[in-house]
Design a protein around this motif. Sequence first.
Motif, PDB file in Angstrom:
ATOM      1  N   GLY A  81       0.807  -1.206   0.000  1.00 24.73           N
ATOM      2  CA  GLY A  81       0.000   0.000   0.000  1.00 24.73           C
ATOM      3  C   GLY A  81       0.845   1.262   0.000  1.00 24.73           C
ATOM      4  N   ILE A  82       0.156   2.400   0.141  1.00 29.53           N
ATOM      5  CA  ILE A  82       0.822   3.691   0.066  1.00 29.53           C
ATOM      6  C   ILE A  82       0.509   4.493   1.319  1.00 29.53           C
ATOM      7  N   PRO A  83       1.506   4.910   2.079  1.00 33.43           N
ATOM      8  CA  PRO A  83       1.256   5.756   3.263  1.00 33.43           C
ATOM      9  C   PRO A  83       0.613   7.080   2.862  1.00 33.43           C
ATOM     10  N   ASN A  84      -0.215   7.625   3.719  1.00 30.81           N
ATOM     11  CA  ASN A  84      -0.922   8.869   3.407  1.00 30.81           C
ATOM     12  C   ASN A  84       0.029  10.003   3.070  1.00 30.81           C
ATOM     13  N   GLU A  85       1.146  10.084   3.780  1.00 32.12           N
ATOM     14  CA  GLU A  85       2.058  11.198   3.535  1.00 32.12           C
ATOM     15  C   GLU A  85       2.747  11.115   2.171  1.00 32.12           C
ATOM     16  N   LEU A 142      11.686   6.427 -10.686  1.00 29.90           N
ATOM     17  CA  LEU A 142      11.288   7.241 -11.838  1.00 29.90           C
ATOM     18  C   LEU A 142      10.145   6.630 -12.638  1.00 29.90           C
ATOM     19  N   GLY A 143       9.791   5.370 -12.347  1.00 34.71           N
ATOM     20  CA  GLY A 143       8.795   4.676 -13.159  1.00 34.71           C
ATOM     21  C   GLY A 143       7.447   5.364 -13.175  1.00 34.71           C
ATOM     22  N   LEU A 144       6.946   5.797 -12.014  1.00 33.17           N
ATOM     23  CA  LEU A 144       5.630   6.430 -11.955  1.00 33.17           C
ATOM     24  C   LEU A 144       5.665   7.837 -12.542  1.00 33.17           C
ATOM     25  N   THR A 145       6.803   8.511 -12.451  1.00 34.02           N
ATOM     26  CA  THR A 145       6.939   9.818 -13.108  1.00 34.02           C
ATOM     27  C   THR A 145       6.765   9.666 -14.613  1.00 34.02           C
ATOM     28  N   LEU A 146       7.386   8.644 -15.175  1.00 33.83           N
ATOM     29  CA  LEU A 146       7.227   8.373 -16.609  1.00 33.83           C
ATOM     30  C   LEU A 146       5.785   8.025 -16.951  1.00 33.83           C
ATOM     31  N   VAL A 147       5.137   7.259 -16.089  1.00 33.30           N
ATOM     32  CA  VAL A 147       3.742   6.889 -16.339  1.00 33.30           C
ATOM     33  C   VAL A 147       2.879   8.135 -16.451  1.00 33.30           C
ATOM     34  N   ARG A 148       2.973   9.011 -15.466  1.00 33.87           N
ATOM     35  CA  ARG A 148       2.129  10.212 -15.472  1.00 33.87           C
ATOM     36  C   ARG A 148       2.402  11.075 -16.705  1.00 33.87           C
ATOM     37  N   THR A 149       3.673  11.256 -17.041  1.00 29.11           N
ATOM     38  CA  THR A 149       4.008  12.133 -18.154  1.00 29.11           C
ATOM     39  C   THR A 149       3.578  11.531 -19.492  1.00 29.11           C
ATOM     40  N   LEU A 150       3.832  10.246 -19.681  1.00 32.36           N
ATOM     41  CA  LEU A 150       3.461   9.605 -20.946  1.00 32.36           C
ATOM     42  C   LEU A 150       1.951   9.539 -21.122  1.00 32.36           C
ATOM     43  N   VAL A 151       1.240   9.230 -20.054  1.00 30.82           N
ATOM     44  CA  VAL A 151      -0.225   9.203 -20.151  1.00 30.82           C
ATOM     45  C   VAL A 151      -0.749  10.599 -20.482  1.00 30.82           C
ATOM     46  N   GLY A 152      -0.152  11.623 -19.869  1.00 32.53           N
ATOM     47  CA  GLY A 152      -0.562  12.995 -20.174  1.00 32.53           C
ATOM     48  C   GLY A 152      -0.307  13.360 -21.619  1.00 32.53           C
ATOM     49  N   LEU A 153       0.817  12.931 -22.175  1.00 33.49           N
ATOM     50  CA  LEU A 153       1.114  13.199 -23.584  1.00 33.49           C
ATOM     51  C   LEU A 153       0.111  12.523 -24.513  1.00 33.49           C
ATOM     52  N   HIS A 154      -0.521  11.457 -24.046  1.00 35.57           N
ATOM     53  CA  HIS A 154      -1.538  10.764 -24.835  1.00 35.57           C
ATOM     54  C   HIS A 154      -2.940  11.302 -24.558  1.00 35.57           C
ATOM     55  N   GLY A 155      -3.030  12.397 -23.818  1.00 36.42           N
ATOM     56  CA  GLY A 155      -4.331  12.998 -23.555  1.00 36.42           C
ATOM     57  C   GLY A 155      -5.119  12.300 -22.469  1.00 36.42           C
ATOM     58  N   GLY A 156      -4.447  11.557 -21.599  1.00 40.31           N
ATOM     59  CA  GLY A 156      -5.149  10.828 -20.541  1.00 40.31           C
ATOM     60  C   GLY A 156      -4.731  11.267 -19.157  1.00 40.31           C
ATOM     61  N   THR A 157      -5.229  10.552 -18.174  1.00 34.30           N
ATOM     62  CA  THR A 157      -4.901  10.831 -16.773  1.00 34.30           C
ATOM     63  C   THR A 157      -4.585   9.520 -16.064  1.00 34.30           C
ATOM     64  N   VAL A 158      -3.858   9.630 -14.957  1.00 35.24           N
ATOM     65  CA  VAL A 158      -3.577   8.467 -14.122  1.00 35.24           C
ATOM     66  C   VAL A 158      -3.834   8.857 -12.675  1.00 35.24           C
ATOM     67  N   SER A 159      -4.452   7.972 -11.925  1.00 39.24           N
ATOM     68  CA  SER A 159      -4.757   8.233 -10.520  1.00 39.24           C
ATOM     69  C   SER A 159      -4.368   7.011  -9.697  1.00 39.24           C
ATOM     70  N   VAL A 160      -4.302   7.199  -8.383  1.00 40.80           N
ATOM     71  CA  VAL A 160      -3.917   6.107  -7.506  1.00 40.80           C
ATOM     72  C   VAL A 160      -4.848   6.089  -6.301  1.00 40.80           C
ATOM     73  N   ALA A 161      -5.133   4.899  -5.826  1.00 40.45           N
ATOM     74  CA  ALA A 161      -5.960   4.728  -4.621  1.00 40.45           C
ATOM     75  C   ALA A 161      -5.324   3.663  -3.746  1.00 40.45           C
ATOM     76  N   SER A 162      -5.384   3.887  -2.440  1.00 40.45           N
ATOM     77  CA  SER A 162      -4.869   2.911  -1.484  1.00 40.45           C
ATOM     78  C   SER A 162      -5.547   3.162  -0.151  1.00 40.45           C
ATOM     79  N   ALA A 163      -5.929   2.085   0.510  1.00 39.81           N
ATOM     80  CA  ALA A 163      -6.557   2.215   1.823  1.00 39.81           C
ATOM     81  C   ALA A 163      -5.536   2.471   2.916  1.00 39.81           C
ATOM     82  N   GLY A 164      -4.244   2.463   2.558  1.00 42.58           N
ATOM     83  CA  GLY A 164      -3.205   2.743   3.536  1.00 42.58           C
ATOM     84  C   GLY A 164      -2.160   1.651   3.600  1.00 42.58           C
ATOM     85  N   GLN A 165      -1.275   1.772   4.547  1.00 42.05           N
ATOM     86  CA  GLN A 165      -0.165   0.839   4.696  1.00 42.05           C
ATOM     87  C   GLN A 165      -0.671  -0.603   4.832  1.00 42.05           C
ATOM     88  N   GLY A 166      -0.124  -1.483   3.988  1.00 44.70           N
ATOM     89  CA  GLY A 166      -0.482  -2.887   4.038  1.00 44.70           C
ATOM     90  C   GLY A 166      -1.806  -3.228   3.380  1.00 44.70           C
TER      91      GLY A 166
END
Length: 579
Positions: free
Chosen positions: A366-370, A395-419
């Motif tokens: 998961g992804i910590p809130n901070e 750098l992988g997620l930075t590339l994801v966001r930028t490449l998706v944006g260049l294709h006219g799309g968006t990327v989002s993330v969701a996580s209920a928290g750690q673990g």
Amino acid sequence: MELDEPVITPRAAPARGADEGARHEPLRHLFGAIQRLASAREVHAVIEIVRQCARSLVGADGMTFVLRDGDQVFYAEEDAISPLCKGRRFPLSACISGWVMEHGAAVAIEDVYADPRIPADLYRPTFVQSLAMVPIPREKSIAAIGAYWATTHKVTAAEIELLHALADAASAPLANAELHEGLFHAQERARDAEQRLTTAVAQAHAANKAQDEFLAMLGHELRNPLAPIVNAAHLLAHKAEGRPSREVAIIERQSRHLTRLVDELLDVSRVTRGKIQLKRARLSVSDVVAKALEATGPLVEKRKHTLDVEVERGLVIDGDEARMAQVVSNLLTNAAKYTPEGGRISVVGKRVGGELLLSVKDNGQGIPNELFPRIFEPFVQGPRLPDRAQEGLGLGLTLVRTLVGLHGGTVSVASAGQGQGSEFTVRLPLVSVDAPEERGQRDSARLGAGARRILVVDDNRDAAEMLAAMLVLEGHEVTTAFHPAQALELAGSSLPPEIAILDIGLPDMDGYSLARRLRAELGGQCPRLIALTGYGQQSDKERCHAAGFDVHLAKPVDRSTLLAVLAGVSASDAGVRPS
């Protein structure tokens, strides 16, 4: 209107027979001040006129001009027989000037030590025994005029009226001057802000240029030693007849890992600065996901994850196939690395309205809130698991966001928290499937991989010899040159090469100049030219093609990629570069 009748001087009445003009002296001071105030345009000018007039106007031993500054008062000017409070600030509620401005009313105090509104300790070091003070203006006061006497003095109504008249005359010029100076200072601040912005933009451009130059040199310096290492590993594996030693396997694996890190570092620099061109085509989403699964399969298997894939058939997007496969691959890699061994990863692609909704979900750490606000920023990584599976640059997620944006799309993330795992969702516009492109139309003139006469030019002997040895094993006839002059001689021999693989960073004559010399001197007999170099940015590729190269490859090149390029380069049309 007779002004002299209600006005009396603060001192004893003049002796009988004295000059009658003395009685009108305060009025002359007031009229003169009013005339000068009418032309005052600056705050300090208004204050100076009042300072020159107020004391003599009422026969006082001292005067002050007090400005309101938020919840404080500022004693801006004074004229007195000994110092008072010039230059000092006090809370609005702590002194009589603040009371006058807050209430918009004048005060006349015969004994300053008997009035509870007076801070007695403030006045003890001064000469003041009595005072009068009026606001400027009487409503919504912004200043005040004070008059002070060294002996007990009963302030008269006439003196208060004189001070009020002076205050009223100063009110409009003071307000206009403050407005004018406020506008002037605002313009100054705007100019300063514009200058700072211009400077910041110039510094940012310079920093970006320096970073690009540094990354280009870093890539070159890292790729050059990598190339012979990779090729040597291939040779050792070949000599082992399919049973390479553990040491060779480690060299191959770690060199591939280092190559990926170098490529990712340079890639994110190019992508985030818009220095790539998308090769758009109609893409089957299923094919894109398949390519990504092929690239990430070994990692998923190594981590013993269960992978579920559910992609609707017939979904088509407009995009760059390699870049979109990179997006999905990066998301899968991220999920595989941040999920403990034996986890579950799912890839779901479906139509939602006119959009593709492609999600990659895992049951990992998961992804910590901070971390949420910075998850797509460069070099940001989550907490490492004990097995250190997350090795990389972040750098992988930075590339994801930028490449998706260049294709006219968006990327989002969701996580209920750690673990609690995480889910990344990509949204892209779908296109019609009425006229899908046929795969394989991009390179219709490919030849089979026959033996070629190849010239390898590189001043790094290890790199040149390892590459030559690998090509010989593939059945090619290879010669090497370690200097541009030697390359020119070999290219012009009676049995010239069909293909020349040139490094760019050569001594005396760089690879660009060598390519131009070869084309100029050999004309139609010039071999097909391949740049194999550590310089891998888009500007380097453009410069290569401008110099006459047919193909640009970045070191260390994958063996299968190089062989595929050689198979596609036809010696029969040597000297003619593809458009």
